[in-house]
Design a protein around this motif. Structure first.
Motif, PDB file in Angstrom:
ATOM      1  N   ALA A  87      36.628 -32.015 -10.999  1.00 18.94           N
ATOM      2  CA  ALA A  87      35.918 -30.983 -10.248  1.00 18.94           C
ATOM      3  C   ALA A  87      34.844 -31.594  -9.360  1.00 18.94           C
ATOM      4  O   ALA A  87      34.662 -31.171  -8.206  1.00 18.94           O
ATOM      5  CB  ALA A  87      35.301 -29.972 -11.212  1.00 18.94           C
ATOM      6  N   LYS A  90      36.479 -33.191  -6.133  1.00 20.90           N
ATOM      7  CA  LYS A  90      36.943 -32.225  -5.136  1.00 20.90           C
ATOM      8  C   LYS A  90      35.793 -31.505  -4.461  1.00 20.90           C
ATOM      9  O   LYS A  90      35.791 -31.303  -3.238  1.00 20.90           O
ATOM     10  CB  LYS A  90      37.882 -31.218  -5.797  1.00 20.90           C
ATOM     11  N   LEU A  91      34.794 -31.114  -5.241  1.00 24.09           N
ATOM     12  CA  LEU A  91      33.683 -30.351  -4.664  1.00 24.09           C
ATOM     13  C   LEU A  91      32.733 -31.235  -3.862  1.00 24.09           C
ATOM     14  O   LEU A  91      32.218 -30.822  -2.823  1.00 24.09           O
ATOM     15  CB  LEU A  91      32.948 -29.605  -5.767  1.00 24.09           C
ATOM     16  N   MET A  94      34.050 -31.821  -0.453  1.00 22.93           N
ATOM     17  CA  MET A  94      33.854 -30.691   0.458  1.00 22.93           C
ATOM     18  C   MET A  94      32.467 -30.693   1.088  1.00 22.93           C
ATOM     19  O   MET A  94      32.246 -30.049   2.117  1.00 22.93           O
ATOM     20  CB  MET A  94      34.088 -29.374  -0.286  1.00 22.93           C
ATOM     21  N   ASP A 346      34.832 -21.636   1.567  1.00 27.59           N
ATOM     22  CA  ASP A 346      35.856 -22.543   1.055  1.00 27.59           C
ATOM     23  C   ASP A 346      35.446 -23.133  -0.293  1.00 27.59           C
ATOM     24  O   ASP A 346      36.281 -23.281  -1.195  1.00 27.59           O
ATOM     25  CB  ASP A 346      36.118 -23.666   2.058  1.00 27.59           C
ATOM     26  N   VAL A 347      34.169 -23.477  -0.426  1.00 22.99           N
ATOM     27  CA  VAL A 347      33.687 -24.003  -1.705  1.00 22.99           C
ATOM     28  C   VAL A 347      33.775 -22.917  -2.774  1.00 22.99           C
ATOM     29  O   VAL A 347      34.217 -23.162  -3.907  1.00 22.99           O
ATOM     30  CB  VAL A 347      32.243 -24.523  -1.574  1.00 22.99           C
ATOM     31  N   LEU A 350      37.434 -22.486  -3.925  1.00 24.28           N
ATOM     32  CA  LEU A 350      37.899 -23.539  -4.813  1.00 24.28           C
ATOM     33  C   LEU A 350      37.355 -23.328  -6.227  1.00 24.28           C
ATOM     34  O   LEU A 350      38.092 -23.444  -7.216  1.00 24.28           O
ATOM     35  CB  LEU A 350      37.481 -24.910  -4.284  1.00 24.28           C
ATOM     36  N   THR A 353      39.083 -20.167  -7.897  1.00 20.90           N
ATOM     37  CA  THR A 353      40.512 -20.225  -8.208  1.00 20.90           C
ATOM     38  C   THR A 353      40.874 -21.325  -9.197  1.00 20.90           C
ATOM     39  O   THR A 353      41.691 -21.115 -10.098  1.00 20.90           O
ATOM     40  CB  THR A 353      41.344 -20.422  -6.918  1.00 20.90           C
ATOM     41  N   GLU A 354      40.248 -22.493  -9.067  1.00 19.53           N
ATOM     42  CA  GLU A 354      40.662 -23.637  -9.888  1.00 19.53           C
ATOM     43  C   GLU A 354      39.822 -23.842 -11.149  1.00 19.53           C
ATOM     44  O   GLU A 354      40.335 -24.369 -12.147  1.00 19.53           O
ATOM     45  CB  GLU A 354      40.631 -24.929  -9.056  1.00 19.53           C
ATOM     46  N   TYR A 355      38.567 -23.441 -11.142  1.00 20.54           N
ATOM     47  CA  TYR A 355      37.683 -23.860 -12.234  1.00 20.54           C
ATOM     48  C   TYR A 355      36.969 -22.714 -12.963  1.00 20.54           C
ATOM     49  O   TYR A 355      36.821 -22.748 -14.175  1.00 20.54           O
ATOM     50  CB  TYR A 355      36.631 -24.832 -11.692  1.00 20.54           C
TER      51      TYR A 355
END
Length: 580
Positions: A87, A90-91, A94, A346-347, A350, A353-355
């Protein structure tokens, strides 16, 4: 026309974000209101919005721009417990960072976690005093040769340097981390950390003499006091962007966050900045540099990034009435160190949806009930020892033994337990996100009685600075199935005057110094960190039981309908002043 040699550099900076991707409630005072109000500050979506605005403003004004992270992105919240470095990678990608320093918590799980992180990030990781040149070949997760790792350059005997070009000007950026990394984190033995000041001196000389660059930024994870000392003792640094010590520079007394430390401490010709912790704030420095790289002038501050909501409590159950809400919003909008902003879509997407779904599930998972509040303190005081740390140790013992490891006792360092607990429901999120946020494996190991005795004394000596220069009071040992007496006025090496372990029957027996026992601790403690040095010389290496600290306590809590403070914490520690 003559060539202009001075130029202005804008630096946005964050540090010690510790997986705080979401905004965090903060308590603020508002002029004209008796009660404090709560807002949410920071989080990665707002950081993205603000940093983008800072970058656009710098470009519009013709200034160079850097966005830097001074280390410690790992650990801290449920997001790390659940997703480790994935996580964060990816973050952070961004956010469009220009570089990040290596923090000590990036190495809580050893080199492999950093190696995997490097495989997924898009920005340089600066660790200029980390020598990976002698790394053992054929490791499953190697570091040597990773293109985004700016480690120690053995050929030049200095840090690898990131160079950014802005028109006619160049800026050299390098990073260093704490010298005592091996004492407080878990780097592999074949990748040592070198003395930071030596590396800084060598690197400045290389940048100036070989690269011909005078504008030098040090991205530091040394801590604020060490940054100030570096600025005082070393010539040639333009700016030190720091982390590790969670110092929020700037005067926030206007919103009841009183801090006397000014933003941008100038020492000699070097500026030192730091931006707090937990993604609550972002720093913005505009510094004009002379041709020799020294600071001509500077402006800037740290900024809290607030959303639209306000309430009278941190849980948002008590709302402000309309008049007070409007007055508070107006007051906060007028404060120069407060930014009101919407988070980047966008952050947010993410995260959502993913975390976030897995995190929300843990927040609703009640693992036990607490009849009473449980107090945590590291070193026992006049009110007694921690009530929680012994229960954590009981959890270690429980998890090891239900897996058939036949463990005699558990030892855990007080610093691994982070908060006191209130009576009522205890959720999995409370345990993994607040109580035991460090996602570290539990290890079974086989020390002799003499090693146990020496480790306990060493840990307490370290925690209390009793005859040694300690690394902090977090090393103080709590136990389950083991009890001891520590007398601080005895000669060093003789301060543990009673040491016993408990049989399954409940009987207590003296520890025999030559006998080997089976113990369970975190990977951190079992490898001899922060005073537990006696455990470094085990005949066989500790073995993971495949459970992390928080999961162990959750297992133990689920097996106990109502957790209570132990009547006998089994610690016998009397402060020196009280010993007769």
């Amino acid at each position: 026309m003559p060539k202009v040699t001075r130029f202005t550099l804008s630096i946005a900076h964050i540090n010690d974000t510790h997986s705080h991707f979401e905004p965090t409630p903060v308590s603020l005072s508002v002029k004209g209101q008796e009660k404090r109000v709560y807002a949410t500050s920071g989080g990665f979506a707002r950081i993205k919005t603000v940093a983008t605005q800072f970058r656009e403003n710098a470009e519009r004004e013709g200034n160079a721009f850097l966005f830097l992270h001074a280390g410690d992105c790992f650990q801290g919240t449920l997001y790390y417990n659940l997703f480790k470095g994935d996580a964060n990678a990816k973050l952070l990608n961004m956010l469009d960072l220009d570089a990040m320093a290596l923090g000590n918590h990036e190495l809580d799980l050893g080199n492999a976690a950093v190696s995997k992180f490097l495989d997924h990030i898009s920005f340089p990781l600066l660790a200029g005093n980390w020598d990976v040149s002698q790394e053992i070949q054929n490791k499953p997760c190697p570091l040597k040769g990773k293109p985004l790792l700016y480690d120690f350059d053995t050929q030049e005997q200095c840090a690898k340097v990131l160079v950014k070009t802005f028109g006619d000007h160049q800026v050299a950026i390098f990073g260093v981390s704490i010298d005592k990394m091996a004492q407080i984190a878990m780097p592999d033995a074949d990748t040592p950390f070198l003395e930071s000041k030596m590396v800084v001196l060598n690197t400045i000389a290389y940048i100036r003499d070989t690269l011909g660059i005078n504008n030098i930024v040090l991205l530091s994870h040394l801590g604020y006091d060490q940054d100030l000392k570096m600025a005082e003792e070393v010539e040639g640094l333009s700016v030190v962007v720091g982390g590790h010590s969670h110092v929020l520079q700037g005067d926030f007394s206007n919103i009841g966050q009183g801090n006397a430390e000014p933003y941008g401490r100038k020492i000699n010709n070097t500026l030192v900045v730091q931006a707090g912790c937990h993604a609550l704030a972002i720093g913005k420095l505009d510094v004009t540099l002379n041709s020799d790289g020294s600071v001509l002038s500077h402006t800037g501050d740290n900024y809290l990034m607030l959303g639209r909501g306000l309430a009278l409590d941190a849980s948002w159950d008590v709302a402000l009435d309309e008049h007070d809400f409007d007055a508070a919003k107006l007051y906060l909008a007028e404060q120069s160190n407060v930014l009101h902003c919407r988070g980047n879509k966008d952050v947010k997407a993410l995260l959502n949806t993913e975390y976030r779904p897995a995190v929300l599930a843990m927040r609703s998972d009640v693992v036990t009930m607490l009849s009473d509040s449980l107090r945590h303190i590291r070193v026992p005081d006049e009110k007694g020892p921690s009530q929680i740390a012994p229960l954590v140790c009981e959890g270690l013992l429980y998890s090891a033994n239900i897996r058939g490891h036949g463990v005699d006792f558990a030892i855990h360092n007080a610093g691994g337990v982070r908060v006191s607990l209130e009576a009522g429901k205890l959720t999995a999120a409370d345990v993994a996100g607040r109580l035991l946020p460090f996602a570290i494996d539990l290890m079974v190991y086989e020390p002799t009685g003499a090693q146990v005795k020496a480790a306990l004394e060493g840990a307490i000596n370290n925690a209390t600075n009793n005859g040694v220069e300690g690394t902090g009071n977090g090393s103080f040992p709590y136990t389950a199935g083991l009890r001891y007496t520590y007398e601080c006025n005895m000669p060093e090496g003789q301060r543990i005057t009673q040491l016993q372990y408990q049989l399954v029957s409940g009987e207590w027996r003296d520890i025999e110094l030559e006998k080997t026992y089976r113990a369970v601790s975190s990977a951190y403690t079992s490898q001899g960190k922060e005073g537990y040095d006696a455990l470094k010389n085990l005949v066989t290496q500790p073995v993971s039981i495949g459970v992390i600290l928080s999961d162990s306590f959750i297992e133990y809590a689920r097996a106990n309908d109502n957790l209570r403070a132990p009547k006998d914490t089994l610690q016998h520690y009397v402060p020196c002043a009280e010993l007769k």
